[in-house]
Scaffold this motif. Sequence first.
Motif, PDB file in Angstrom:
ATOM      1  N   ARG A 104       2.989  -3.358 -13.062  1.00 55.81           N
ATOM      2  CA  ARG A 104       4.102  -4.318 -13.178  1.00 55.81           C
ATOM      3  C   ARG A 104       5.323  -3.855 -12.408  1.00 55.81           C
ATOM      4  O   ARG A 104       5.965  -4.643 -11.712  1.00 55.81           O
ATOM      5  CB  ARG A 104       4.494  -4.506 -14.651  1.00 55.81           C
ATOM      6  N   GLU A 105       5.652  -2.577 -12.514  1.00 54.86           N
ATOM      7  CA  GLU A 105       6.821  -2.042 -11.819  1.00 54.86           C
ATOM      8  C   GLU A 105       6.622  -2.113 -10.305  1.00 54.86           C
ATOM      9  O   GLU A 105       7.523  -2.501  -9.565  1.00 54.86           O
ATOM     10  CB  GLU A 105       7.077  -0.603 -12.265  1.00 54.86           C
ATOM     11  N   SER A 106       5.453  -1.761  -9.836  1.00 58.77           N
ATOM     12  CA  SER A 106       5.181  -1.826  -8.408  1.00 58.77           C
ATOM     13  C   SER A 106       5.244  -3.265  -7.905  1.00 58.77           C
ATOM     14  O   SER A 106       5.816  -3.542  -6.844  1.00 58.77           O
ATOM     15  CB  SER A 106       3.811  -1.219  -8.111  1.00 58.77           C
ATOM     16  N   TYR A 107       4.668  -4.198  -8.656  1.00 61.15           N
ATOM     17  CA  TYR A 107       4.720  -5.604  -8.272  1.00 61.15           C
ATOM     18  C   TYR A 107       6.157  -6.108  -8.247  1.00 61.15           C
ATOM     19  O   TYR A 107       6.570  -6.803  -7.323  1.00 61.15           O
ATOM     20  CB  TYR A 107       3.868  -6.450  -9.228  1.00 61.15           C
ATOM     21  N   ARG A 108       6.921  -5.744  -9.262  1.00 59.74           N
ATOM     22  CA  ARG A 108       8.318  -6.177  -9.361  1.00 59.74           C
ATOM     23  C   ARG A 108       9.123  -5.715  -8.149  1.00 59.74           C
ATOM     24  O   ARG A 108       9.941  -6.460  -7.605  1.00 59.74           O
ATOM     25  CB  ARG A 108       8.935  -5.611 -10.648  1.00 59.74           C
ATOM     26  N   LEU A 109       8.866  -4.502  -7.684  1.00 61.60           N
ATOM     27  CA  LEU A 109       9.618  -3.957  -6.548  1.00 61.60           C
ATOM     28  C   LEU A 109       9.165  -4.529  -5.202  1.00 61.60           C
ATOM     29  O   LEU A 109       9.962  -4.598  -4.268  1.00 61.60           O
ATOM     30  CB  LEU A 109       9.484  -2.431  -6.522  1.00 61.60           C
TER      31      LEU A 109
ATOM     32  N   ASP B  24       1.518   2.051  -6.116  1.00 62.48           N
ATOM     33  CA  ASP B  24       2.505   1.352  -5.294  1.00 62.48           C
ATOM     34  C   ASP B  24       1.984   1.138  -3.875  1.00 62.48           C
ATOM     35  O   ASP B  24       2.083   0.038  -3.325  1.00 62.48           O
ATOM     36  CB  ASP B  24       3.807   2.148  -5.280  1.00 62.48           C
ATOM     37  N   LYS B  25       1.405   2.165  -3.296  1.00 59.39           N
ATOM     38  CA  LYS B  25       0.875   2.076  -1.934  1.00 59.39           C
ATOM     39  C   LYS B  25      -0.248   1.042  -1.845  1.00 59.39           C
ATOM     40  O   LYS B  25      -0.267   0.182  -0.953  1.00 59.39           O
ATOM     41  CB  LYS B  25       0.369   3.458  -1.507  1.00 59.39           C
ATOM     42  N   LYS B  26      -1.183   1.090  -2.778  1.00 55.98           N
ATOM     43  CA  LYS B  26      -2.317   0.172  -2.761  1.00 55.98           C
ATOM     44  C   LYS B  26      -1.900  -1.257  -3.090  1.00 55.98           C
ATOM     45  O   LYS B  26      -2.449  -2.212  -2.531  1.00 55.98           O
ATOM     46  CB  LYS B  26      -3.397   0.635  -3.749  1.00 55.98           C
TER      47      LYS B  26
END
Length: 133
Positions: free
Chosen positions: A71-76, A111-113
């Motif tokens: 969720r955090e990675s998507y949000r960013l 995050d990278k993926k």
Amino acid sequence: MYTFKKEERLCSKKLIEELFHNGSSFLLYPFRIVWLTHAFPANVPVQVLINVPKRRFKKAVDRNLIKRRIRESYRLNKSTELYGSLEGHPSQLLLAFQYVGKDIAGFNLIDKKLKQALIQLKEACLQNHPEVK
């Protein structure tokens, strides 16, 4: 733009069933991404479902940790990688991130993926639906 509100979450059982029955998918380890363009216009251009299997991760703590990281990675990354190409489009994109990895990945790998997955999703959307810019 760096928010993840309730409207952006895919909660409707009817839409979830439609997504998994009629949607297209691709695998980018540790994710399986299922997506579908839906003709129903909504307040947000994308609705997201995040899934971590109970079969693979027995402890709820582990599943919740992975979901928080996704969720955090998507949000960013959603505004830079995905929303720019969907701006002004009349239909909505339904999206599911299924975690298929066997162990708990760190935030940097997720995050990278996820960035790569969003770029690949944008390209797949452009191929199947040329009206998306």
